[in-house]
Design a protein around this motif. Structure first.
Motif, PDB file in Angstrom:
ATOM      1  N   GLN A  74       0.812  -1.211   0.000  1.00  0.00           N
ATOM      2  CA  GLN A  74       0.000   0.000   0.000  1.00  0.00           C
ATOM      3  C   GLN A  74       0.849   1.266   0.000  1.00  0.00           C
ATOM      4  O   GLN A  74       0.538   2.213  -0.724  1.00  0.00           O
ATOM      5  CB  GLN A  74      -0.953   0.012   1.197  1.00  0.00           C
ATOM      6  CG  GLN A  74      -2.081  -0.979   1.047  1.00  0.00           C
ATOM      7  CD  GLN A  74      -3.024  -0.946   2.225  1.00  0.00           C
ATOM      8  OE1 GLN A  74      -2.603  -0.728   3.351  1.00  0.00           O
ATOM      9  NE2 GLN A  74      -4.295  -1.147   1.957  1.00  0.00           N
ATOM     10  N   ASP A 132      -7.458   3.149   3.677  1.00  0.00           N
ATOM     11  CA  ASP A 132      -8.659   3.733   4.256  1.00  0.00           C
ATOM     12  C   ASP A 132      -8.266   4.869   5.200  1.00  0.00           C
ATOM     13  O   ASP A 132      -7.533   4.646   6.169  1.00  0.00           O
ATOM     14  CB  ASP A 132      -9.454   2.661   4.995  1.00  0.00           C
ATOM     15  CG  ASP A 132     -10.748   3.202   5.551  1.00  0.00           C
ATOM     16  OD1 ASP A 132     -10.728   3.728   6.691  1.00  0.00           O
ATOM     17  OD2 ASP A 132     -11.772   3.114   4.849  1.00  0.00           O
ATOM     18  N   ALA A 178      -7.270   6.669  -1.000  1.00  0.00           N
ATOM     19  CA  ALA A 178      -8.272   5.675  -1.393  1.00  0.00           C
ATOM     20  C   ALA A 178      -7.847   4.949  -2.666  1.00  0.00           C
ATOM     21  O   ALA A 178      -7.994   3.724  -2.768  1.00  0.00           O
ATOM     22  CB  ALA A 178      -9.628   6.348  -1.593  1.00  0.00           C
ATOM     23  N   PRO A 180     -12.914  14.054   4.510  1.00  0.00           N
ATOM     24  CA  PRO A 180     -13.132  13.147   3.381  1.00  0.00           C
ATOM     25  C   PRO A 180     -13.090  13.849   2.022  1.00  0.00           C
ATOM     26  O   PRO A 180     -12.957  13.195   0.995  1.00  0.00           O
ATOM     27  CB  PRO A 180     -14.523  12.550   3.647  1.00  0.00           C
ATOM     28  CG  PRO A 180     -15.168  13.463   4.624  1.00  0.00           C
ATOM     29  CD  PRO A 180     -14.082  14.149   5.390  1.00  0.00           C
ATOM     30  N   ASN A 207     -10.045   6.490   7.372  1.00  0.00           N
ATOM     31  CA  ASN A 207     -10.563   6.311   8.743  1.00  0.00           C
ATOM     32  C   ASN A 207      -9.668   5.373   9.547  1.00  0.00           C
ATOM     33  O   ASN A 207      -9.396   5.625  10.725  1.00  0.00           O
ATOM     34  CB  ASN A 207     -11.998   5.801   8.717  1.00  0.00           C
ATOM     35  CG  ASN A 207     -12.954   6.834   8.156  1.00  0.00           C
ATOM     36  OD1 ASN A 207     -12.784   8.040   8.369  1.00  0.00           O
ATOM     37  ND2 ASN A 207     -13.948   6.378   7.423  1.00  0.00           N
ATOM     38  N   GLU A 208      -9.242   4.272   8.928  1.00  0.00           N
ATOM     39  CA  GLU A 208      -8.339   3.339   9.613  1.00  0.00           C
ATOM     40  C   GLU A 208      -7.000   4.005   9.914  1.00  0.00           C
ATOM     41  O   GLU A 208      -6.430   3.810  10.986  1.00  0.00           O
ATOM     42  CB  GLU A 208      -8.116   2.087   8.772  1.00  0.00           C
ATOM     43  CG  GLU A 208      -9.313   1.173   8.696  1.00  0.00           C
ATOM     44  CD  GLU A 208      -9.074  -0.018   7.789  1.00  0.00           C
ATOM     45  OE1 GLU A 208      -7.898  -0.343   7.501  1.00  0.00           O
ATOM     46  OE2 GLU A 208     -10.062  -0.618   7.362  1.00  0.00           O
TER      47      GLU A 208
END
Length: 190
Positions: free
Chosen positions: A75, A163, A158, A149, A165-166
């Motif tokens: 990632q 993610d 994204a 966001p 939020n994570e």
């Protein structure tokens, strides 16, 4: 024979962050370097303002704590790839537009931060105060960026399969651990 790398003007070489309502004294030296790097990247990319993707790219280049939050693996490699692609043309669809969530008034002076980036810088300074730090650090800015966001940086994350939020939860967990360390050293945790 033309040089391969265009020369920067004196203005582009200036290492001071642009004045957009964020007091330089509220930024750590590392975060000031991040902002300067993001500013140079925006100028090189032909963008009108520093946006959150410029800040994210510069954070990853200049701040080991921020890089560590992402960990190793495919990632982070994908994220860096997207950011580099943006530098060489991926972000062309954003050129000439202002990064804005509608939450703050748009500043169209062509200099400084996009409204979202300016908001993230202010949020980073507020976060530093809440954690009891004297100055905002890169991790404070990363937390502020991933909290919105609408940020271009969140879109890039994204696309890289990360993610926001994570990532924000990981940042908070690391910050909680740091507060515990400070408290065990006899300092007051906030």
């Amino acid at each position: 024979m033309q040089p391969r790398i265009p020369r920067q003007s004196a203005q582009e070489q200036d290492c001071r962050p642009p004045a957009v309502g964020v007091d330089d004294a509220r930024l750590s030296d590392e975060l000031a370097a991040v902002v300067s790097g993001a500013r140079r990247r925006a100028v090189r990319d032909g963008d009108r303002q520093i946006d959150t993707a410029h800040l994210l790219h510069s954070l990853l280049e200049h701040d080991r704590d921020v890089y560590a939050v992402f960990g190793d693996g495919p990632q982070i490699a994908r994220l860096l790839g997207y950011l580099v692609q943006r530098t060489i043309g991926y972000g062309l669809r954003w050129q000439g537009t202002v990064e804005d969530s509608g939450a703050v008034p748009v500043v169209r002076d062509g200099e400084g931060f996009s409204p979202l980036a300016a908001s993230a810088m202010e949020a980073a300074c507020r976060r530093a105060v809440r954690r009891g730090g004297p100055r905002a650090e890169g991790i404070d800015l990363l937390a502020a960026i991933v909290a919105d966001p609408q940020a271009r940086a969140v879109e890039v994350l994204a696309r890289a399969g990360i993610d926001a939020n994570e990532l924000g939860a990981r940042i908070d967990a690391r910050s909680d651990g740091r507060r515990d360390e400070y408290a065990s050293d006899g300092e007051t945790a906030r």
